[in-house]
Scaffold this active site. Structure first.
Site, short mmCIF file in Angstrom:
data_model
loop_
_atom_site.label_atom_id
_atom_site.label_comp_id
_atom_site.label_asym_id
_atom_site.label_seq_id
_atom_site.Cartn_x
_atom_site.Cartn_y
_atom_site.Cartn_z
CE LYS A 141 -3.54 -2.02 0.84
NZ LYS A 141 -4.95 -2.67 -0.18
CG HIS A 260 -7.44 -10.11 -5.80
ND1 HIS A 260 -8.43 -9.43 -6.50
CD2 HIS A 260 -7.36 -9.22 -4.75
CE1 HIS A 260 -9.02 -8.53 -5.07
NE2 HIS A 260 -7.89 -8.19 -4.05
#
Length: 441
Positions: A141, A260
């Site tokens: 992140k 994902h």
């Protein structure tokens, strides 16, 4: 036959038998009128049949309709064709207010036409030389906006601290601020540096998802040339055809494949309309993937415990008995198709570690994004805190302690000799995500 369980909500005045028959017909041979070419084939052989209807407990106008589809309706080895047939048109039917595909039973004869996961759980453990514990990951992140060099630095810090994997976020592809080739190079450098320092095999899920299949394979080829162990794909936004192509490439070239599930909640979140995630999970095991995100039960994303464990078992085990208490409508035999590691990811931190270890067991990947990078001392100490917490939980479990009851105490004991863990415990002691799950039985 392929068996399907649909949750049907008919329009007022439409009897459930008629609704069930309409679903079976529209998703197999039927059309809205009789056509003369019906006489040129054996409709009895090819039509879907609604063979049982039962009311949904606690719901006034909902029914479970069970439909059987002859195997000859489906192309071998094609999840794309299977879904086009079963859920292609029927969800827009006017006679139904809502329709949800709850479960599928895939017969062994059809399972055998699929390659499945490129490698599976045991081969992955052998490649990584990691046994007897869940694997640890971290999503880098902020997910968008970092330069490739800074991104690689974050990867290195996390892996050096003790994580097994770091991960591209699902929407990191090849944007102006960070082109894919630059990211791949800096991440590979970070991997090799961390491996040399720790003596452990490390991986970073390099997201190969792209606008075309050709570009996706090009990125996977470059990853293989760099010698990294694993690539990644967004299987719902990328599509099953692209996913199966990538899975075949990964098996042929020794790459692991992380999947994902971006976009899944658009399809599976509504209780009465869409496709349940257990069906998407089964489809992924057939299409191919070594890891897939499966919810956490305890973090920030949707997931009720029994239902989540139901599809986690469908991903990992070879044979799963019918169990309606966990939402499993059919017994499923995977006839030795390799298993998929479930990935718990989304709003989890060190205080969740005992629960995650107890719920998911050893064959799983526990992924802490903010729970690593949000550590007040930085990425590497955040990784150390997670690794220490995991090792403490695994040791306590192996000694026969009850993680569900003694979890907090186990973490506190471990934090006495790990300042990194103590700091993490202090930061996240008050954070909870307590909302009712939408997806209940």
């Amino acid at each position: 036959d392929i068996l399907a369980a649909f949750r049907v909500t008919p329009q007022p005045g439409v009897p459930p038998e008629e609704a069930g028959a309409a679903v079976a017909a529209e998703s197999s041979t039927g059309t809205w009128t009789t056509v003369w070419t019906d006489g040129l084939t054996s409709l009895d052989r090819y039509k879907g049949r609604c063979y049982h209807i039962e009311p949904v407990a606690g719901e006034e106008s909902q029914f479970i309709a069970y439909v059987a589809y002859p195997l000859d309706l489906f192309e071998e080895g094609s999840v794309t064709n299977m879904f086009t047939s079963i859920v292609g048109n029927v969800f827009g039917f006017k006679a139904l207010r809502a329709l949800r595909l709850e479960d599928l039973r895939i017969p062994p004869a059809y399972v055998k036409t699929f390659q499945g996961p490129p490698h599976g759980i045991q081969v992955e453990r052998d490649k990584l030389n990691k046994y007897g514990r869940p694997l640890l990951g971290c999503t880098i992140k902020p997910k968008l906006g970092l330069s490739a060099k800074n991104y690689g630095r974050a990867v290195y810090e996390c892996l050096r601290g003790g994580l097994d994997f770091t991960k591209d976020d699902e929407n990191v592809n090849s944007q102006p601020f960070m082109r894919w080739r630059d990211r791949f190079l800096f991440c590979a450098e970070a991997l090799y540096k961390a491996q040399a320092e720790t003596g452990e095999i490390k991986g970073h899920y390099l997201n190969a998802t792209a606008g075309t299949c050709e570009e996706m394979i090009k990125r996977a080829v470059f990853a293989r040339e760099l010698g990294v162990p694993i690539v990644m794909h967004d299987y719902l936004t990328g599509g099953f055809t692209a996913n199966t192509s990538l899975a075949h490439y990964c098996r042929d070239n020794g790459l692991l494949l992380h999947i994902h599930r971006a976009m899944h909640a658009v399809i599976d979140r509504q209780k009465n309309h869409g496709i349940h995630f257990r069906v998407l999970a089964k489809a992924l095991r057939m299409s191919g993937g070594d890891h897939i995100h499966s919810g956490t039960v305890v973090g920030k994303l949707e997931g009720e415990r029994e239902i989540t464990l139901g599809f986690v078992d469908l991903l990992r085990d070879d044979f799963i008995e019918k169990d309606r208490s966990r939402g499993i409508y059919f017994t499923q035999d995977w006839v030795s198709l390799p298993g998929v590691l479930p990935v718990a990811s989304g709003g989890i931190h060190v205080w969740h570690m005992p629960a995650l270890t107890e719920i998911f067991g050893d064959d799983s990947v526990l992924q802490f994004g903010g729970g690593t990078l949000g550590h007040p001392w930085g990425n590497a100490p955040g990784a150390v805190a997670n690794r220490v917490a995991l090792e403490a939980c695994v040791q306590a479990r192996n000694e026969g302690r009850d993680l569900a009851r003694e979890g907090n105490e186990i973490i506190r004991e471990a934090s006495k000799w790990s300042p990194e863990l103590a700091a993490a415990c202090e930061v996240w002691k008050e954070i909870k995500f307590e909302f009712e799950a939408m997806d209940t039985l």
